[in-house]
Design a protein around this motif. Structure first.
Motif: not given
Length: 308
Positions: A141, A143, A145-146, A149-150, A171, A174-175
């Motif tokens: 995935s 980053a 994309e993350l 969406t944050m 993983s 970031y979150t």
């Protein structure tokens, strides 16, 4: 005045902005001025390393000599809203190597210093490590994309301004923290828009120095159960060393293998090896940074801006 290295520009953001700030302006003999990208709080360390490397390269008479190592200290946090001065001292031009000292200043304050060495390509003995077997970037995935969406302004800022696509094998941090508390991590990075085919090799190396700073201390965070969202987290690069083993193609997907050596005394020491898509090592880096977590009861938030 010394002419700076010409960095070919492109139109596609956000990479275009990075290339623009790598084009230094001549001020005097071996002295340049530089600008910063917009930042949340202070000048990004990797940016100053890249600019200092290009300033040093501009003073090397033989442009076939490329940087093979650099050793730098971050002395003070720079103000991203202010122009700063980059001055180069020519230490030595020998038969095989050239050495330079670089200092970056804002006003009367030194914010950064570096010594770097240049060498022309040379044949000789050869050995190289092999990249570990990990999932490829197409399986992981992004980053970006993350970030997009944050529901937070910093996440949205990074989604728009991050010049490199980052894809963690483990993983991301970031979150949330990594429950395994491993001291190792692997991730892939690729520039979001290809640089021009006539881009000098020294610029490819400068762009690698630019981006690697953002992930150097992640293995330290991972090893002690922290994330970029940890309340009260304060993290800053103290020194940074880097070695280039062969030519870099910044347009490739590059594999970054990070390891933490120690965490203690408010500091962390980490290192990283960088491999090209063929599994060949192209660079190695080592960094020590400040790492602190304030008492959350004091109301401190992460200085990296992910907290509300």
């Amino acid at each position: 005045m010394t002419s700076p290295i010409s960095v070919p520009l492109i139109d596609t953001e956000p990479v275009a902005s990075v290339l623009r700030i790598l084009n230094l302006s001549p001020l005097d003999e071996d002295v340049f001025t530089a600008q910063s990208l917009p930042q949340v709080r202070r000048v990004y360390g990797g940016q100053v390393v890249a600019q200092a490397l290009l300033a040093a390269a501009a003073t090397v008479p033989d442009q076939n000599r490329l940087p093979h190592s650099l050793h730098s200290y971050f002395l003070r946090g720079g103000n991203p809203d202010e122009v700063f001065e980059v001055s180069v001292e020519r230490l030595r031009d020998g038969r095989s190597f050239s050495n330079r000292r670089v200092v970056a200043r804002q006003g009367e304050r030194e914010i950064f210093s570096m010594i770097t060495s240049f060498q022309a390509t040379e044949d000789g003995l050869s050995f190289a490590s092999v990249a570990p077997e990990v999932a490829g970037p197409e399986e992981l995935s992004s980053a970006l994309e993350l970030f997009r969406t944050m529901d937070h302004p910093v996440g949205k800022f990074l989604g728009k301004t991050a010049a490199f696509d980052v894809r963690h094998v483990q993983s991301s941090l970031y979150t949330g923290a990594d429950p395994s508390r491993s001291g190792d991590q692997q991730l892939w990075m690729k520039i979001r828009s290809d640089v021009a085919s006539d881009t000098p090799q020294v610029v490819h190396r400068a762009l690698l120095a630019y981006v690697i700073d953002q992930v150097m201390l992640e293995p330290a965070l991972r090893s002690v159960g922290l994330s970029w969202l940890t309340p009260g987290l304060s993290l800053a690069s103290l020194d940074h060393a880097m070695w280039f083993h062969t030519n870099v193609n910044i347009n490739d997907w590059l594999l970054f293998c990070g390891h933490v050596d120690s965490v203690g005394g408010g500091r962390a020491k980490a290192r990283a090896e960088v491999y090209n898509p063929d599994g060949q090592p192209i660079a190695t880096a080592s960094q020590e940074g400040m790492i602190r977590v304030a008492n959350p009861d004091h109301g401190a938030n992460s200085r990296w801006g992910f907290n509300s």
